[in-house]
Design a protein around this motif. Structure first.
Motif, PDB file in Angstrom:
ATOM      1  N   LYS A 189       0.868 -40.239  44.316  1.00 30.08           N
ATOM      2  CA  LYS A 189      -0.307 -40.251  45.181  1.00 30.08           C
ATOM      3  C   LYS A 189      -1.541 -39.970  44.336  1.00 30.08           C
ATOM      4  O   LYS A 189      -1.544 -39.029  43.542  1.00 30.08           O
ATOM      5  CB  LYS A 189      -0.165 -39.185  46.274  1.00 30.08           C
ATOM      6  CG  LYS A 189      -1.300 -39.212  47.288  1.00 30.08           C
ATOM      7  CD  LYS A 189      -1.073 -38.202  48.392  1.00 30.08           C
ATOM      8  CE  LYS A 189      -2.200 -38.254  49.418  1.00 30.08           C
ATOM      9  NZ  LYS A 189      -1.992 -37.295  50.511  1.00 30.08           N
ATOM     10  N   ALA A 191      -4.748 -38.541  42.766  1.00 31.59           N
ATOM     11  CA  ALA A 191      -5.208 -37.147  42.813  1.00 31.59           C
ATOM     12  C   ALA A 191      -6.513 -37.006  42.043  1.00 31.59           C
ATOM     13  O   ALA A 191      -6.703 -37.638  40.989  1.00 31.59           O
ATOM     14  CB  ALA A 191      -4.140 -36.225  42.225  1.00 31.59           C
ATOM     15  N   LYS A 192      -7.387 -36.199  42.569  1.00 35.79           N
ATOM     16  CA  LYS A 192      -8.682 -35.981  41.914  1.00 35.79           C
ATOM     17  C   LYS A 192      -8.537 -34.875  40.873  1.00 35.79           C
ATOM     18  O   LYS A 192      -8.048 -33.784  41.166  1.00 35.79           O
ATOM     19  CB  LYS A 192      -9.727 -35.603  42.952  1.00 35.79           C
ATOM     20  CG  LYS A 192     -11.144 -35.509  42.403  1.00 35.79           C
ATOM     21  CD  LYS A 192     -12.152 -35.222  43.499  1.00 35.79           C
ATOM     22  CE  LYS A 192     -12.363 -36.454  44.364  1.00 35.79           C
ATOM     23  NZ  LYS A 192     -13.499 -36.257  45.320  1.00 35.79           N
ATOM     24  N   MET A 193      -8.956 -35.176  39.648  1.00 28.66           N
ATOM     25  CA  MET A 193      -8.892 -34.208  38.552  1.00 28.66           C
ATOM     26  C   MET A 193     -10.311 -34.007  38.006  1.00 28.66           C
ATOM     27  O   MET A 193     -10.865 -34.894  37.355  1.00 28.66           O
ATOM     28  CB  MET A 193      -7.946 -34.702  37.454  1.00 28.66           C
ATOM     29  CG  MET A 193      -6.523 -34.906  37.958  1.00 28.66           C
ATOM     30  SD  MET A 193      -5.383 -35.532  36.706  1.00 28.66           S
ATOM     31  CE  MET A 193      -5.273 -34.103  35.616  1.00 28.66           C
ATOM     32  N   VAL A 197     -10.731 -39.458  40.205  1.00 30.24           N
ATOM     33  CA  VAL A 197      -9.448 -39.760  40.843  1.00 30.24           C
ATOM     34  C   VAL A 197      -8.546 -40.471  39.838  1.00 30.24           C
ATOM     35  O   VAL A 197      -8.895 -41.524  39.297  1.00 30.24           O
ATOM     36  CB  VAL A 197      -9.638 -40.636  42.092  1.00 30.24           C
ATOM     37  CG1 VAL A 197      -8.280 -41.011  42.687  1.00 30.24           C
ATOM     38  CG2 VAL A 197     -10.477 -39.903  43.131  1.00 30.24           C
ATOM     39  N   SER A 198      -7.360 -39.890  39.623  1.00 32.65           N
ATOM     40  CA  SER A 198      -6.365 -40.480  38.719  1.00 32.65           C
ATOM     41  C   SER A 198      -5.354 -41.266  39.549  1.00 32.65           C
ATOM     42  O   SER A 198      -4.786 -40.751  40.514  1.00 32.65           O
ATOM     43  CB  SER A 198      -5.653 -39.390  37.920  1.00 32.65           C
ATOM     44  OG  SER A 198      -4.706 -39.973  37.043  1.00 32.65           O
ATOM     45  N   GLN A 199      -5.090 -42.526  39.133  1.00 31.59           N
ATOM     46  CA  GLN A 199      -4.241 -43.431  39.910  1.00 31.59           C
ATOM     47  C   GLN A 199      -2.880 -43.695  39.268  1.00 31.59           C
ATOM     48  O   GLN A 199      -2.124 -44.524  39.777  1.00 31.59           O
ATOM     49  CB  GLN A 199      -4.970 -44.771  40.103  1.00 31.59           C
ATOM     50  CG  GLN A 199      -6.295 -44.623  40.847  1.00 31.59           C
ATOM     51  CD  GLN A 199      -7.090 -45.910  40.849  1.00 31.59           C
ATOM     52  OE1 GLN A 199      -7.331 -46.516  39.798  1.00 31.59           O
ATOM     53  NE2 GLN A 199      -7.493 -46.347  42.034  1.00 31.59           N
ATOM     54  N   PRO A 241       4.193 -36.499  48.447  1.00 31.35           N
ATOM     55  CA  PRO A 241       4.242 -35.205  47.740  1.00 31.35           C
ATOM     56  C   PRO A 241       5.124 -34.173  48.441  1.00 31.35           C
ATOM     57  O   PRO A 241       5.727 -33.321  47.789  1.00 31.35           O
ATOM     58  CB  PRO A 241       2.775 -34.753  47.728  1.00 31.35           C
ATOM     59  CG  PRO A 241       1.982 -36.005  47.905  1.00 31.35           C
ATOM     60  CD  PRO A 241       2.809 -36.900  48.761  1.00 31.35           C
TER      61      PRO A 241
END
Length: 287
Positions: A189, A191-193, A197-199, A241
């Motif tokens: 899923k 996720a913002k780091m 946002v990492s895809q 998740p």
């Protein structure tokens, strides 16, 4: 006296005349007789009407008496029907409750049957649920707000590159991140780091002291699927998740003695092209 005698004479004369059979007297007598007949006839008719009326009156009274007799006979009957009517009600009300209870129990059983199904699905969690593909890191640059992170644009065989955030700054120089092949996990899923946002996630052999990006076999191209012999199946579109599929699979991802990446002894393989490997790290975990 004379006058009185004359009076007597005058009174007797009409009587003598009326007693005679004159036509007028005969007519009167005839009419009187007819009147008597008419009166008798009317009396007979009145008597018949009275009798008829009495009969008509007698019929409802007989009905009344029968009704009264019936009413006298019915008092015991209301009690018995009342008891019979109450008894069916008493017996009829429980069955619906029982039937509803029986219907509810199967529903609970069905729900109970579905609950065991979830553990079965969890028991089937394996590496086939992961969407691993070959990708090419087109560009990489440091994250503007995190010194330990790279922000990469990676071609994984889709219409547009994916943005990927990796914590590799301390392990791999930025020049070695440019235009290089890698293996990526693509169905995590997003996720913002640190605001980006990492895809996807770059797959690496990892230890506390060292990290190496897995290399696909020669000839692999972006979008090639990584497969595992003995673990067929299509990957999830996106890993939930809450199901923690990645967390369940990751401990069994390792490199062997020849640095080949594998899952429970099955190598990371690109069909017809070879296996994925680490450069130098053997018997190491992969994440």
């Amino acid at each position: 006296m004379f006058s009185g005698s004359r009076f007597l004479v005058t009174r007797s004369l009409p009587l003598v005349k009326m007693s005679g059979h004159t036509p007028s007297v005969m007519r009167l007598e005839q009419r009187a007789a007819e009147a008597d007949h008419i009166i008798d006839y009317l009396k007979q008719q009145v008597q018949l009407l009275k009798e008829k009326a009495m009969r008509e009156v007698a019929m409802p009274t007989a009905g009344d008496s029968s009704v009264q007799c019936a009413s006298k006979s019915t008092p015991p009957q209301p009690t018995s029907p009342a008891r019979s009517s109450t008894s069916p009600v008493a017996t009829a009300s429980p069955p619906p409750k029982n039937s509803e209870g029986k219907k509810n129990k199967p529903e609970k059983r069905e729900k109970g049957e579905k609950k065991p199904a979830a553990p079965q699905e969890e028991a089937k969690v394996d590496v086939s649920r992961l969407d691993m593909r070959v990708g090419r890191i087109v560009t990489a640059e440091k994250h503007p707000d995190a010194d330990s992170l790279y922000v990469e644009q990676v071609d994984v065989g889709e219409a547009a590159p994916r943005t990927v955030v990796s914590g590799l700054v301390k392990h791999i120089p930025i020049d070695q991140m440019q235009n290089r092949m890698a293996v990526l996990l693509c169905n995590l899923k997003p996720a913002k780091m640190r605001g980006v946002v990492s895809q996807a996630m770059v797959m690496c052999a990892s230890s506390p002291d060292k990290v190496e990006i897995l290399d696909p076999p020669s000839g692999a191209v972006p979008g090639d699927r990584v497969i595992f012999q003995g673990f067929p199946g299509e990957p999830d579109k996106e890993l939930n998740p809450k199901k923690k599929v990645w967390e369940a699979v990751q401990p069994d991802l390792k490199t062997d003695g020849q640095c080949v990446a594998n899952y429970k002894g099955a190598p990371f393989e690109i069909a017809g092209k070879g296996v994925c490997k680490a450069q130098t790290m053997s018997n190491s975990g992969i994440k």
